[in-house]
Design an enzyme around this catalytic site. Structure first.
Site, PDB file in Angstrom:
ATOM      1  N   ASP A  11      39.831 -19.625  25.582  1.00 61.61           N
ATOM      2  CA  ASP A  11      38.886 -20.451  24.841  1.00 61.61           C
ATOM      3  C   ASP A  11      38.769 -19.887  23.435  1.00 61.61           C
ATOM      4  OD1 ASP A  11      36.921 -22.417  24.290  1.00 61.61           O
ATOM      5  OD2 ASP A  11      35.297 -21.097  24.916  1.00 61.61           O
ATOM      6  N   SER A  12      38.127 -20.651  22.553  1.00 56.67           N
ATOM      7  CA  SER A  12      37.868 -20.144  21.205  1.00 56.67           C
ATOM      8  C   SER A  12      36.815 -19.031  21.227  1.00 56.67           C
ATOM      9  CB  SER A  12      37.390 -21.277  20.295  1.00 56.67           C
ATOM     10  OG  SER A  12      36.156 -21.798  20.772  1.00 56.67           O
ATOM     11  N   TYR A  43      36.701 -23.806  17.084  1.00 59.19           N
ATOM     12  CA  TYR A  43      37.755 -24.811  17.042  1.00 59.19           C
ATOM     13  C   TYR A  43      37.224 -26.192  16.654  1.00 59.19           C
ATOM     14  CZ  TYR A  43      41.323 -21.892  19.335  1.00 59.19           C
ATOM     15  OH  TYR A  43      42.252 -20.920  19.639  1.00 59.19           O
ATOM     16  N   GLY A  44      35.965 -26.466  16.996  1.00 53.23           N
ATOM     17  CA  GLY A  44      35.439 -27.820  16.856  1.00 53.23           C
ATOM     18  C   GLY A  44      35.371 -28.338  15.437  1.00 53.23           C
ATOM     19  N   CYS A  75      38.847 -24.966  27.284  1.00 53.79           N
ATOM     20  CA  CYS A  75      38.306 -25.452  26.010  1.00 53.79           C
ATOM     21  C   CYS A  75      38.676 -26.918  25.894  1.00 53.79           C
ATOM     22  CB  CYS A  75      38.895 -24.645  24.849  1.00 53.79           C
ATOM     23  SG  CYS A  75      38.483 -25.275  23.203  1.00 53.79           S
ATOM     24  N   ASN A  76      37.680 -27.782  25.790  1.00 53.62           N
ATOM     25  CA  ASN A  76      37.957 -29.211  25.688  1.00 53.62           C
ATOM     26  C   ASN A  76      38.704 -29.555  24.409  1.00 53.62           C
ATOM     27  OD1 ASN A  76      36.300 -30.992  27.884  1.00 53.62           O
ATOM     28  ND2 ASN A  76      35.216 -29.090  27.456  1.00 53.62           N
ATOM     29  N   THR A  77      38.310 -28.948  23.295  1.00 52.10           N
ATOM     30  CA  THR A  77      38.957 -29.265  22.025  1.00 52.10           C
ATOM     31  C   THR A  77      40.429 -28.893  22.061  1.00 52.10           C
ATOM     32  OG1 THR A  77      36.874 -28.959  20.820  1.00 52.10           O
ATOM     33  CG2 THR A  77      38.910 -28.873  19.541  1.00 52.10           C
ATOM     34  N   CYS A 189      32.117 -29.787  26.110  1.00 47.77           N
ATOM     35  CA  CYS A 189      32.516 -28.506  25.508  1.00 47.77           C
ATOM     36  C   CYS A 189      32.146 -27.447  26.521  1.00 47.77           C
ATOM     37  CB  CYS A 189      31.793 -28.276  24.182  1.00 47.77           C
ATOM     38  SG  CYS A 189      32.011 -26.606  23.505  1.00 47.77           S
ATOM     39  N   THR A 190      33.058 -26.529  26.807  1.00 49.28           N
ATOM     40  CA  THR A 190      32.778 -25.535  27.853  1.00 49.28           C
ATOM     41  C   THR A 190      31.646 -24.598  27.473  1.00 49.28           C
ATOM     42  OG1 THR A 190      34.571 -24.127  27.006  1.00 49.28           O
ATOM     43  CG2 THR A 190      35.098 -25.623  28.837  1.00 49.28           C
ATOM     44  N   HIS A 191      31.291 -24.530  26.194  1.00 54.10           N
ATOM     45  CA  HIS A 191      30.127 -23.731  25.805  1.00 54.10           C
ATOM     46  C   HIS A 191      28.819 -24.331  26.331  1.00 54.10           C
ATOM     47  CE1 HIS A 191      32.778 -21.729  22.871  1.00 54.10           C
ATOM     48  NE2 HIS A 191      31.827 -20.823  22.738  1.00 54.10           N
TER      49      HIS A 191
END
Length: 265
Positions: A11-12, A43-44, A75-77, A189-191
């Site tokens: 992930d970022s 990343y977003g 990470c979705n992005t 978003c995984t966050h």
């Protein structure tokens, strides 16, 4: 001989912990490497071209160093932009993370769902396709929030999060035309699942939140179902592409997820 190759999560930042958690609940015997691209975070707010170039190259270096049996792009992005590029570049299973629009549509009673992600994710044609395929009879409202990504990172580093800041970000969905009918929000978003208790506290009563973590965990378990695991589980590793004070402050949280070793790429 037991297979000691790890499952690598990428992930970022620390958002991928919301995917790692359900995966380790299903596969407690799995060796873990968790990579946060802190040098490229966030990343977003980056362009599609930047992400499409950066992610495959970085995952190539990581695959060479850690020899994973499988990589989860948590990470979705990164997944909505670079997943196909990564699969073309690497000869090993790659599991991506995409917005959980299908389960949201299956759950919604009002037929109005919100998609809460980064600006880069919510504008992707991939999201258009998911909405058309699985939520064709729903109104799908979207909102991109960079602030929630930063707030999730801050929370896991031990900082206190003000409820009104969370509420202000959710208003980006609820204050859209028809937003008062939203009864399910997709944490795209995984966050964001890391902030779900805070979001539930300020969201209208009855609003549910869904994310892709449990489904990804099941996919990883399926893909590794015939594989062996080491009897003596090695310490999990957290790898940062840049080491700073925030990374060091995350050490207690990372340890709770089984990541007791911290390294820099």
């Amino acid at each position: 001989m037991a297979d000691r190759r790890p499952v690598l999560f990428f992930d970022s930042g620390v958002g991928g912990l919301s995917v790692l958690g359900p995966t380790t609940a299903l596969l407690p015997q799995a060796p873990l490497v968790y990579v946060a691209d802190s040098a490229g975070f966030p990343y977003g707010t980056k362009s599609e071209a930047e992400i499409a170039a950066r992610v495959p190259a970085l995952l190539g270096r990581l695959a060479e160093r850690y020899d994973p049996r499988l990589i989860v792009i948590a990470c979705n992005t990164a997944s909505t932009i670079a997943l196909q590029h990564v699969r073309a570049a690497l000869d090993l299973p790659i599991v991506g993370t995409v917005p959980a629009i299908k389960p949201a549509a299956e759950t919604s009673r009002t037929r109005t769902i919100g998609v809460l992600g980064t600006a880069a994710t919510v504008r992707q044609p991939y999201v258009d396709d998911l909405a058309a395929r699985f939520a064709g009879d729903c109104t799908v409202l979207r909102h991109g929030s960079a602030a929630l990504v930063e707030l999730a990172e801050a929370k896991l580093a031990g900082e206190t999060i003000a409820p009104e800041v969370i509420a202000n970000e959710l208003d980006g969905l609820f204050h859209q035309p028809g937003g008062d009918r939203i009864d399910v929000i997709v944490n795209a978003c995984t966050h964001f699942p890391l902030l779900e208790p805070e979001m539930r506290a300020v969201a209208p009563e009855g609003v549910q939140f869904v994310d892709g973590g449990p489904g990804i965990a099941r996919r990883v378990a399926y893909l590794t179902r015939a594989q062996s695991w080491p009897a003596d589980l090695p310490p999990g590793r957290a790898v940062f592409t840049a080491r700073d004070q925030r990374a060091d402050a995350l050490a207690p949280t990372l340890a709770r997820y089984g990541l007791s070793r911290i390294e820099t790429l």
